[in-house]
Design a protein around this motif. Structure first.
Motif, mmCIF file in Angstrom:
data_model
loop_
_atom_site.group_PDB
_atom_site.id
_atom_site.type_symbol
_atom_site.label_atom_id
_atom_site.label_comp_id
_atom_site.label_asym_id
_atom_site.label_seq_id
_atom_site.Cartn_x
_atom_site.Cartn_y
_atom_site.Cartn_z
ATOM 1 N N ARG A 117 0.753 -1.191 -0.077
ATOM 2 C CA ARG A 117 0.066 0.010 -0.216
ATOM 3 C C ARG A 117 0.884 1.344 -0.182
ATOM 4 N N ALA A 118 2.319 1.001 0.015
ATOM 5 C CA ALA A 118 3.158 2.214 -0.111
ATOM 6 C C ALA A 118 2.784 3.152 -1.208
ATOM 7 N N ARG A 119 3.113 4.427 -0.940
ATOM 8 C CA ARG A 119 3.111 5.447 -2.109
ATOM 9 C C ARG A 119 4.631 5.240 -2.652
ATOM 10 N N VAL A 120 4.440 5.253 -3.998
ATOM 11 C CA VAL A 120 6.009 5.257 -4.632
ATOM 12 C C VAL A 120 5.924 6.291 -5.891
ATOM 13 N N CYS A 121 7.305 6.592 -6.097
ATOM 14 C CA CYS A 121 7.528 7.647 -7.085
ATOM 15 C C CYS A 121 8.559 6.914 -8.042
#
Length: 395
Positions: free
Chosen positions: A143-147
């Protein structure tokens, strides 16, 4: 060095204000720091600036730009961290928008992130391949936000101009990784392009300036295509990050860019003395004390071997700047415990006298010291801890 008179007057104020202190120590001129912050905002032209913490490594200085809780104010918005443990520490201290500038494989830190909704909401991880997604998932969350970190170097045939970072380069490659991430449950919220061959390269010749212009033109076209490709899969992006202290004007001019990054421009170390886009105002210095006189033309100082990272060479060593007319010895340089200096001004140095230096790179000086002395225009001194002084060492 630009604006010698101004630097001399700043150092005279710093020297007088810190007279009770024993070297070695670092001091920051707050009027210069604030002027640098204002100039960064001017150069960004309204595009929000994310502060690169690796170039600062002192929470009190981060707060000068971002406000006491590090959430952002004025044109500054958010932190770009260099370590996940650092990012977690900053969020625990109040920060709410931390973008990792680099991928991480720190399993313990990732597990801590996975277990805490506040951390998951506040920190965006940097990835450039499925290996990174696997490591994050193995730590307990998808569920992590990634770039996505996208290669911003200039390629001319077999020639690679820029740093070696991400394997992602084309719109198709970025879209493919985005699809894999989204299908696994990750939130792809941004893309980053760090054009080191523009931001980190002084304007030392006409050839260099030509390469920088060519690189900016190529990247502007490719960056827009990458953003479109990723958006088609993930939806609208919260972050399109680009640039550095040396390229704010170029990066912010691209309508695809939503934010730029800067950190070194607050302190302005010697590596930023030869840029045409802005006038350097050195704000951070360190002082060493003379401890012996081996000859009438040489004074030996205590400590000082603060060599900056990057390709080894003269550009990475500290520079004596006050009193004027000093230089390092070619066969000794800046030493682990002793740093000899020579030159006409060395003849007047006595045991116990100070010599002021500038460091080659910004935040790395704070790794050597536990505190920094902030000096305002009236001469008052506020002593604040560096990351080291707060018991933190993130590598």
């Amino acid at each position: 060095m630009p604006h010698t008179g101004t630097v001399e007057s700043v150092l005279a104020r710093l020297d007088a204000a810190t007279r009770p202190l024993d070297p070695p120590f670092a001091a920051v001129d707050l009027p210069s720091l604030r002027a640098n912050a204002a100039d960064l905002l001017r150069r960004a032209g309204g595009t929000p600036i994310r502060v690169a913490s690796k170039s600062v490594r002192c929470r009190a200085v981060l707060a000068e730009a971002l406000g006491p809780d590090l959430t952002g104010r004025g044109g500054f918005r958010g932190v770009m961290a260099y370590s996940l443990r650092e990012a977690i520490w900053l969020v625990r201290g109040g920060a709410r928008d931390v973008l990792m500038g680099y991928p991480t494989v720190d399993r313990a830190a990732l597990a801590e992130l996975a277990a805490d909704p506040l951390l998951l909401d506040s920190i965006t991880l940097m990835v450039d391949g499925t290996d990174h997604l696997d490591v994050v998932a193995a730590a307990g969350t998808t569920r992590a936000r990634v770039c996505l970190d996208v290669d911003a170097s200039l390629r001319i045939g077999p020639v690679h101009l820029g740093v070696r970072r991400s394997p992602l380069r084309t719109p198709d490659e970025a879209a493919h990784l985005t699809r894999l991430a989204v299908d696994r449950g990750f939130a792809v919220v941004g893309v980053m392009f760090y054009e080191a061959q523009i931001a980190g390269l002084p304007d030392s010749s006409a050839a260099v300036r030509l390469v920088k212009r060519a690189s900016a033109a190529e990247l502007s076209t490719r960056r827009g295509a990458v953003v479109d490709a990723v958006t088609a899969v993930a939806g609208p992006l919260a972050i399109v990050n680009s640039g550095g202290t040396g390229s704010l004007e170029v990066s912010s001019a691209d309508p695809a860019v939503t934010e730029v990054t800067a950190g070194s421009g607050l302190f302005v170390p010697t590596l930023f003395d030869r840029y045409r886009a802005f006038t350097p105002r050195p704000a951070m210095f360190f002082a060493l004390a003379a401890v012996r006189r081996p000859t009438p033309r040489i004074a030996t100082l205590f400590s000082g071997g603060y060599i900056a990272s990057g390709p080894a060479g003269a550009s990475r060593v500290p520079t004596p700047v006050w009193p004027a007319g000093l230089k390092l010895l070619r066969n000794e340089g800046a030493g682990e415990v002793q740093t000899p200096v020579t030159g006409l001004a060395a003849t007047a140095l006595r045991v116990g006298d100070r010599v002021w230096f500038r460091h080659a790179k910004a935040g790395e000086l704070c790794e050597r010291l536990t505190d920094v002395h902030l000096v305002d225009s009236g001469g008052s001194v506020t002593t604040v801890p560096t990351y080291r002084g707060e018991g933190q060492c993130f590598g």
